[in-house]
Write a protein that holds these residues in place. Structure first.
Motif, PDB file in Angstrom:
ATOM      1  N   MET A 182       1.119  -1.199   0.048  1.00  0.00           N
ATOM      2  CA  MET A 182      -0.127   0.135   0.023  1.00  0.00           C
ATOM      3  C   MET A 182       0.672   1.677   0.037  1.00  0.00           C
ATOM      4  O   MET A 182       1.708   1.449   0.838  1.00  0.00           O
ATOM      5  CB  MET A 182      -1.312  -0.363   1.398  1.00  0.00           C
ATOM      6  CG  MET A 182      -1.842   1.011   1.068  1.00  0.00           C
ATOM      7  SD  MET A 182      -3.456   0.967   2.574  1.00  0.00           S
ATOM      8  CE  MET A 182      -3.579  -0.726   2.051  1.00  0.00           C
ATOM      9  N   SER A 183       0.918   2.343  -0.762  1.00  0.00           N
ATOM     10  CA  SER A 183       1.755   4.095  -0.894  1.00  0.00           C
ATOM     11  C   SER A 183       1.682   3.756   0.273  1.00  0.00           C
ATOM     12  O   SER A 183       0.278   4.243   1.447  1.00  0.00           O
ATOM     13  CB  SER A 183       0.358   4.495  -1.826  1.00  0.00           C
ATOM     14  OG  SER A 183       1.231   5.727  -2.041  1.00  0.00           O
ATOM     15  N   ALA A 184       2.970   4.962   0.689  1.00  0.00           N
ATOM     16  CA  ALA A 184       3.653   5.243   1.940  1.00  0.00           C
ATOM     17  C   ALA A 184       2.274   6.154   1.874  1.00  0.00           C
ATOM     18  O   ALA A 184       1.952   7.091   3.488  1.00  0.00           O
ATOM     19  CB  ALA A 184       4.875   5.502   1.646  1.00  0.00           C
ATOM     20  N   LEU A 185       2.056   7.174   0.965  1.00  0.00           N
ATOM     21  CA  LEU A 185       1.417   8.250   0.970  1.00  0.00           C
ATOM     22  C   LEU A 185       0.266   7.630   1.558  1.00  0.00           C
ATOM     23  O   LEU A 185      -0.767   8.749   2.312  1.00  0.00           O
ATOM     24  CB  LEU A 185       1.618   9.094  -0.628  1.00  0.00           C
ATOM     25  CG  LEU A 185       0.554  10.350  -0.322  1.00  0.00           C
ATOM     26  CD1 LEU A 185       1.220  12.062   0.603  1.00  0.00           C
ATOM     27  CD2 LEU A 185       0.738  11.043  -2.097  1.00  0.00           C
ATOM     28  N   VAL A 186      -0.328   7.241   0.943  1.00  0.00           N
ATOM     29  CA  VAL A 186      -2.058   6.831   1.239  1.00  0.00           C
ATOM     30  C   VAL A 186      -2.337   6.419   2.570  1.00  0.00           C
ATOM     31  O   VAL A 186      -3.343   6.707   3.690  1.00  0.00           O
ATOM     32  CB  VAL A 186      -2.541   5.786   0.290  1.00  0.00           C
ATOM     33  CG1 VAL A 186      -4.143   5.475   0.446  1.00  0.00           C
ATOM     34  CG2 VAL A 186      -2.018   6.254  -1.296  1.00  0.00           C
ATOM     35  N   CYS A 187      -1.021   5.760   3.098  1.00  0.00           N
ATOM     36  CA  CYS A 187      -1.109   5.270   4.049  1.00  0.00           C
ATOM     37  C   CYS A 187      -1.304   6.543   5.196  1.00  0.00           C
ATOM     38  O   CYS A 187      -1.506   6.117   6.266  1.00  0.00           O
ATOM     39  CB  CYS A 187      -0.123   4.139   4.887  1.00  0.00           C
ATOM     40  SG  CYS A 187      -0.356   2.848   3.804  1.00  0.00           S
ATOM     41  N   ALA A 188      -0.596   7.101   5.285  1.00  0.00           N
ATOM     42  CA  ALA A 188      -0.190   8.620   5.470  1.00  0.00           C
ATOM     43  C   ALA A 188      -1.394   9.571   6.111  1.00  0.00           C
ATOM     44  O   ALA A 188      -1.219  10.352   6.898  1.00  0.00           O
ATOM     45  CB  ALA A 188       1.024   9.416   5.613  1.00  0.00           C
ATOM     46  N   LEU A 189      -1.814   9.615   4.898  1.00  0.00           N
ATOM     47  CA  LEU A 189      -3.315  10.445   4.576  1.00  0.00           C
ATOM     48  C   LEU A 189      -4.500  10.289   4.914  1.00  0.00           C
ATOM     49  O   LEU A 189      -5.481  10.665   5.588  1.00  0.00           O
ATOM     50  CB  LEU A 189      -2.875  11.342   3.517  1.00  0.00           C
ATOM     51  CG  LEU A 189      -2.328  11.946   2.458  1.00  0.00           C
ATOM     52  CD1 LEU A 189      -2.262  12.587   1.662  1.00  0.00           C
ATOM     53  CD2 LEU A 189      -1.503  13.317   3.669  1.00  0.00           C
ATOM     54  N   ALA A 190      -4.139   7.919   5.009  1.00  0.00           N
ATOM     55  CA  ALA A 190      -5.496   7.753   6.039  1.00  0.00           C
ATOM     56  C   ALA A 190      -6.413   8.535   7.158  1.00  0.00           C
ATOM     57  O   ALA A 190      -7.566   8.219   7.164  1.00  0.00           O
ATOM     58  CB  ALA A 190      -5.209   6.518   5.663  1.00  0.00           C
ATOM     59  N   PRO A 191      -5.006   8.631   8.280  1.00  0.00           N
ATOM     60  CA  PRO A 191      -6.107   9.486   9.329  1.00  0.00           C
ATOM     61  C   PRO A 191      -6.801  10.095   8.838  1.00  0.00           C
ATOM     62  O   PRO A 191      -7.594  10.300   9.641  1.00  0.00           O
ATOM     63  CB  PRO A 191      -5.041   9.924  10.270  1.00  0.00           C
ATOM     64  CG  PRO A 191      -2.923   8.878   9.944  1.00  0.00           C
ATOM     65  CD  PRO A 191      -3.841   8.606   8.402  1.00  0.00           C
ATOM     66  N   LEU A 192      -5.850  11.730   8.367  1.00  0.00           N
ATOM     67  CA  LEU A 192      -7.114  12.660   7.432  1.00  0.00           C
ATOM     68  C   LEU A 192      -8.099  12.357   6.710  1.00  0.00           C
ATOM     69  O   LEU A 192      -9.425  12.697   7.678  1.00  0.00           O
ATOM     70  CB  LEU A 192      -5.767  13.688   6.768  1.00  0.00           C
ATOM     71  CG  LEU A 192      -6.213  15.061   6.729  1.00  0.00           C
ATOM     72  CD1 LEU A 192      -6.259  15.591   8.095  1.00  0.00           C
ATOM     73  CD2 LEU A 192      -5.455  15.987   6.205  1.00  0.00           C
ATOM     74  N   LEU A 193      -8.159  11.580   6.239  1.00  0.00           N
ATOM     75  CA  LEU A 193      -9.026  11.123   5.482  1.00  0.00           C
ATOM     76  C   LEU A 193     -10.384  10.230   6.331  1.00  0.00           C
ATOM     77  O   LEU A 193     -11.734  10.960   6.215  1.00  0.00           O
ATOM     78  CB  LEU A 193      -8.728  10.410   4.042  1.00  0.00           C
ATOM     79  CG  LEU A 193      -7.786  11.356   3.064  1.00  0.00           C
ATOM     80  CD1 LEU A 193      -7.357   9.909   1.812  1.00  0.00           C
ATOM     81  CD2 LEU A 193      -8.380  12.435   2.417  1.00  0.00           C
ATOM     82  N   LEU A 194      -9.926  10.241   6.501  1.00  0.00           N
ATOM     83  CA  LEU A 194     -10.861   8.986   8.074  1.00  0.00           C
ATOM     84  C   LEU A 194     -11.725   9.759   8.394  1.00  0.00           C
ATOM     85  O   LEU A 194     -12.888   9.591   8.968  1.00  0.00           O
ATOM     86  CB  LEU A 194     -10.106   8.205   9.153  1.00  0.00           C
ATOM     87  CG  LEU A 194     -10.531   6.559   7.726  1.00  0.00           C
ATOM     88  CD1 LEU A 194      -9.452   5.777   9.055  1.00  0.00           C
ATOM     89  CD2 LEU A 194     -11.351   6.372   8.163  1.00  0.00           C
ATOM     90  N   ALA A 195     -10.396  10.377   9.513  1.00  0.00           N
ATOM     91  CA  ALA A 195     -11.745  11.473  10.056  1.00  0.00           C
ATOM     92  C   ALA A 195     -12.463  13.080   9.513  1.00  0.00           C
ATOM     93  O   ALA A 195     -13.624  13.044   9.976  1.00  0.00           O
ATOM     94  CB  ALA A 195     -10.538  13.498  10.868  1.00  0.00           C
ATOM     95  N   GLY A 196     -12.193  13.134   8.867  1.00  0.00           N
ATOM     96  CA  GLY A 196     -13.527  13.580   7.359  1.00  0.00           C
ATOM     97  C   GLY A 196     -15.298  12.551   7.270  1.00  0.00           C
ATOM     98  O   GLY A 196     -15.455  13.276   7.290  1.00  0.00           O
TER      99      GLY A 196
END
Length: 286
Positions: free
Chosen positions: A1-15
């Motif tokens: 899984m892309s490191a960028l996707v994993c890093a931004l996942a918390p932000l997107l999930l919060a949304g």
């Protein structure tokens, strides 16, 4: 899984979790909608459904706050993944045991769960796994690759908006009206163009303020309907009053037979409540 996707996942999930949790915890219609959800059947008591939805909303809000603020620990991501898995299981139960009931997923949409509800739950599950696997804070990843991060966030926001039925009216209706103005009605000039489908009238009613104020009396789905002098009459069964004074009533809504979501935002609706046994008028709900 892309490191960028994993890093931004918390932000997107919060949304995703933040608005859903706020709707359940603070929504004024939760108490009214909760008895009609599959959760009420699961709990075997409609009175427990509203508190359960409030608790779930509080948990979602806590996760929405913890995910982007605690990137160094996998626990918020694991909790979000478990929540997504639980949502999927609950939606499967709702489709099997109470297919006509609302899932109460956002406490704003009073409709049976669709593929979009399953997709949102799957997104929460996948996002939680990604967040748990993140190796760097989202702000570091965004600072290193700002263009890619911006594109990813915008794409994710577009996908999640498409999966959210609550905001359909805000973006689909203007597009539909613009299309009708530009291309004209597809049935213009035919007899069918003058007939508003019953489902469209019911949808218009359920979005009206009259329905919101009177729906606490309603206890059934649509029982009967007919057109009379330009009005479409919709009949429901209900219960008026409480305790020993409670009595069965018929709730009649009169909606402009030619109105639909394409033509009006706030339809004119008349409400009548009559005693089911005597036919005598009962005081209309506030």
């Amino acid at each position: 899984m892309s490191a960028l996707v994993c890093a931004l996942a918390p932000l997107l999930l919060a949304g995703v979790l933040g608005p859903a949790g706020a709707g359940k915890l603070f929504g004024r219609g939760v108490a009214r909608q909760a008895p009609r959800t599959a959760l009420a059947r699961l709990l075997r008591d409609g009175r427990r459904a509203a508190p359960a939805l409030r608790v779930l909303g509080a948990a979602e809000l806590l996760l929405a706050a913890a995910l982007p603020a605690s990137p160094a620990t996998p626990f918020p991501g694991v909790a979000a993944a478990l929540l997504g898995a639980a949502f999927l299981g609950y939606l499967g139960y709702a489709r099997a045991a109470a297919p006509g009931s609302s899932c109460g997923c956002t406490a704003r949409q009073d409709a049976p769960p669709t593929w979009r509800a399953f997709a949102r739950a799957a997104v929460v599950l996948a996002g939680g796994i990604a967040a748990a696997l993140a190796q760097q804070p989202w702000w570091d990843a965004a600072a290193r690759r700002p263009a890619a991060a911006s594109c990813l966030v915008l794409a994710a926001a577009a996908v999640l908006t498409g999966l959210t039925a609550d905001v359909d009216r805000r973006w689909r209706m203007p597009l539909r009206r613009l299309r009708l103005r530009i291309a004209g009605h597809p049935l213009a000039g035919t007899a069918a163009s003058a007939a508003v489908p019953l489902a469209a009238t019911v949808e218009l009613l359920e979005r009206s303020r009259a329905w919101q104020s009177a729906s606490r009396v309603v206890r059934s789905a649509l029982l009967d309907h007919w057109d009379d002098d330009g009005w479409r009459i919709l009949q429901f069964a209900g219960v008026y009053g409480g305790g020993a004074a409670a009595r069965p009533v018929l709730v009649l809504f009169a909606v402009d037979a030619a109105a639909s979501l394409d033509t009006v935002d706030e339809p004119a609706v008349r409400v009548s409540v009559i005693d089911a046994d005597s036919g005598a008028p009962v005081m209309a709900p506030a």
